[in-house]
Design a protein around this motif. Structure first.
Motif, PDB file in Angstrom:
ATOM      1  N   ASP A 104      18.877 -42.676 -11.069  1.00  0.00           N
ATOM      2  CA  ASP A 104      18.935 -42.465  -9.616  1.00  0.00           C
ATOM      3  C   ASP A 104      19.559 -43.688  -8.937  1.00  0.00           C
ATOM      4  O   ASP A 104      18.875 -44.525  -8.353  1.00  0.00           O
ATOM      5  N   CYS A 105      20.875 -43.772  -9.027  1.00  0.00           N
ATOM      6  CA  CYS A 105      21.598 -44.918  -8.468  1.00  0.00           C
ATOM      7  C   CYS A 105      21.426 -45.012  -6.958  1.00  0.00           C
ATOM      8  O   CYS A 105      21.303 -46.107  -6.410  1.00  0.00           O
ATOM      9  N   ALA A 106      21.423 -43.859  -6.294  1.00  0.00           N
ATOM     10  CA  ALA A 106      21.330 -43.849  -4.826  1.00  0.00           C
ATOM     11  C   ALA A 106      20.016 -44.469  -4.364  1.00  0.00           C
ATOM     12  O   ALA A 106      19.993 -45.241  -3.394  1.00  0.00           O
ATOM     13  N   ARG A 107      18.917 -44.161  -5.048  1.00  0.00           N
ATOM     14  CA  ARG A 107      17.621 -44.740  -4.680  1.00  0.00           C
ATOM     15  C   ARG A 107      17.616 -46.252  -4.897  1.00  0.00           C
ATOM     16  O   ARG A 107      17.099 -47.008  -4.074  1.00  0.00           O
ATOM     17  N   TYR A 108      18.210 -46.690  -6.003  1.00  0.00           N
ATOM     18  CA  TYR A 108      18.297 -48.135  -6.273  1.00  0.00           C
ATOM     19  C   TYR A 108      19.090 -48.830  -5.173  1.00  0.00           C
ATOM     20  O   TYR A 108      18.671 -49.860  -4.653  1.00  0.00           O
ATOM     21  N   VAL A 109      20.236 -48.260  -4.810  1.00  0.00           N
ATOM     22  CA  VAL A 109      21.068 -48.850  -3.752  1.00  0.00           C
ATOM     23  C   VAL A 109      20.295 -48.874  -2.438  1.00  0.00           C
ATOM     24  O   VAL A 109      20.309 -49.880  -1.712  1.00  0.00           O
ATOM     25  N   ARG A 110      19.619 -47.787  -2.127  1.00  0.00           N
ATOM     26  CA  ARG A 110      18.848 -47.720  -0.881  1.00  0.00           C
ATOM     27  C   ARG A 110      17.784 -48.806  -0.826  1.00  0.00           C
ATOM     28  O   ARG A 110      17.640 -49.509   0.171  1.00  0.00           O
ATOM     29  N   GLU A 111      17.038 -48.960  -1.909  1.00  0.00           N
ATOM     30  CA  GLU A 111      15.939 -49.933  -1.918  1.00  0.00           C
ATOM     31  C   GLU A 111      16.443 -51.375  -1.970  1.00  0.00           C
ATOM     32  O   GLU A 111      15.862 -52.258  -1.336  1.00  0.00           O
ATOM     33  N   THR A 112      17.499 -51.619  -2.697  1.00  0.00           N
ATOM     34  CA  THR A 112      18.001 -52.998  -2.756  1.00  0.00           C
ATOM     35  C   THR A 112      18.734 -53.386  -1.476  1.00  0.00           C
ATOM     36  O   THR A 112      18.802 -54.569  -1.150  1.00  0.00           O
ATOM     37  N   SER A 113      19.262 -52.414  -0.762  1.00  0.00           N
ATOM     38  CA  SER A 113      19.957 -52.748   0.489  1.00  0.00           C
ATOM     39  C   SER A 113      18.983 -53.216   1.567  1.00  0.00           C
ATOM     40  O   SER A 113      19.395 -53.817   2.558  1.00  0.00           O
ATOM     41  N   ARG A 114      17.703 -52.982   1.360  1.00  0.00           N
ATOM     42  CA  ARG A 114      16.679 -53.432   2.313  1.00  0.00           C
ATOM     43  C   ARG A 114      16.270 -54.890   2.103  1.00  0.00           C
ATOM     44  O   ARG A 114      15.559 -55.455   2.926  1.00  0.00           O
ATOM     45  N   LEU A 115      16.699 -55.482   1.005  1.00  0.00           N
ATOM     46  CA  LEU A 115      16.316 -56.865   0.722  1.00  0.00           C
ATOM     47  C   LEU A 115      17.025 -57.826   1.671  1.00  0.00           C
ATOM     48  O   LEU A 115      18.199 -57.639   1.995  1.00  0.00           O
ATOM     49  N   THR A 116      16.311 -58.857   2.076  1.00  0.00           N
ATOM     50  CA  THR A 116      16.921 -59.887   2.921  1.00  0.00           C
ATOM     51  C   THR A 116      17.746 -60.823   2.046  1.00  0.00           C
ATOM     52  O   THR A 116      17.657 -60.788   0.810  1.00  0.00           O
ATOM     53  N   ASP A 117      18.506 -61.675   2.676  1.00  0.00           N
ATOM     54  CA  ASP A 117      19.299 -62.653   1.925  1.00  0.00           C
ATOM     55  C   ASP A 117      18.410 -63.571   1.100  1.00  0.00           C
ATOM     56  O   ASP A 117      18.736 -63.900  -0.046  1.00  0.00           O
ATOM     57  N   ASP A 118      17.278 -63.976   1.658  1.00  0.00           N
ATOM     58  CA  ASP A 118      16.346 -64.840   0.911  1.00  0.00           C
ATOM     59  C   ASP A 118      15.754 -64.108  -0.283  1.00  0.00           C
ATOM     60  O   ASP A 118      15.586 -64.691  -1.363  1.00  0.00           O
ATOM     61  N   GLU A 119      15.430 -62.835  -0.111  1.00  0.00           N
ATOM     62  CA  GLU A 119      14.890 -62.050  -1.228  1.00  0.00           C
ATOM     63  C   GLU A 119      15.947 -61.872  -2.315  1.00  0.00           C
ATOM     64  O   GLU A 119      15.640 -61.964  -3.508  1.00  0.00           O
ATOM     65  N   TRP A 120      17.195 -61.631  -1.910  1.00  0.00           N
ATOM     66  CA  TRP A 120      18.275 -61.526  -2.894  1.00  0.00           C
ATOM     67  C   TRP A 120      18.478 -62.842  -3.627  1.00  0.00           C
ATOM     68  O   TRP A 120      18.688 -62.863  -4.846  1.00  0.00           O
ATOM     69  N   ALA A 121      18.415 -63.946  -2.898  1.00  0.00           N
ATOM     70  CA  ALA A 121      18.578 -65.257  -3.537  1.00  0.00           C
ATOM     71  C   ALA A 121      17.472 -65.495  -4.559  1.00  0.00           C
ATOM     72  O   ALA A 121      17.729 -66.007  -5.650  1.00  0.00           O
ATOM     73  N   ALA A 122      16.245 -65.110  -4.205  1.00  0.00           N
ATOM     74  CA  ALA A 122      15.118 -65.265  -5.136  1.00  0.00           C
ATOM     75  C   ALA A 122      15.311 -64.372  -6.362  1.00  0.00           C
ATOM     76  O   ALA A 122      15.071 -64.797  -7.504  1.00  0.00           O
ATOM     77  N   GLN A 123      15.739 -63.132  -6.150  1.00  0.00           N
ATOM     78  CA  GLN A 123      15.981 -62.208  -7.266  1.00  0.00           C
ATOM     79  C   GLN A 123      17.080 -62.743  -8.183  1.00  0.00           C
ATOM     80  O   GLN A 123      16.930 -62.757  -9.405  1.00  0.00           O
ATOM     81  N   LEU A 124      18.169 -63.185  -7.568  1.00  0.00           N
ATOM     82  CA  LEU A 124      19.297 -63.687  -8.340  1.00  0.00           C
ATOM     83  C   LEU A 124      18.931 -64.960  -9.100  1.00  0.00           C
ATOM     84  O   LEU A 124      19.257 -65.109 -10.284  1.00  0.00           O
ATOM     85  N   GLY A 125      18.237 -65.868  -8.429  1.00  0.00           N
ATOM     86  CA  GLY A 125      17.812 -67.102  -9.100  1.00  0.00           C
ATOM     87  C   GLY A 125      16.902 -66.838 -10.281  1.00  0.00           C
ATOM     88  O   GLY A 125      17.058 -67.440 -11.351  1.00  0.00           O
ATOM     89  N   THR A 126      15.965 -65.923 -10.113  1.00  0.00           N
ATOM     90  CA  THR A 126      15.053 -65.556 -11.199  1.00  0.00           C
ATOM     91  C   THR A 126      15.825 -64.990 -12.375  1.00  0.00           C
ATOM     92  O   THR A 126      15.581 -65.345 -13.538  1.00  0.00           O
TER      93      THR A 126
END
Length: 85
Positions: free
Chosen positions: A18-40
């Protein structure tokens, strides 16, 4: 390793195909949350890369040693009939 939105096993487990659901949920992440995810993810992948590099180095040396021992065995077998004569 912590499971995050970028961790492949969690993505497959939670989203399947379900790519669409993944895109929908990840598009809600803030820049700080993305940075934390990427760093991890970068830290986790770095640990995996180091482990694979060490295992590959061991495999190369083991293969070279096995090849050298094989060559010695071939030479010994070739010389064995000559020594018995």
């Amino acid at each position: 390793a912590p499971n995050g939105m970028m961790f492949f096993r969690q993505i497959v487990r939670d989203y399947g195909t379900d790519c669409a659901r993944y895109v929908r949920e990840t598009s809600r992440l803030t820049d700080d949350e993305w940075a934390a995810q990427l760093g991890t993810q970068i830290v986790e992948i770095s640990h995996i890369a180091v482990a694979k590099h060490q295992l590959m180095r061991q495999a190369v040396w083991s293969t070279l040693l096995a090849f050298a021992l094989w060559r010695v065995a071939l030479i010994a077998i070739a010389l064995l009939p000559a020594a018995q004569s």
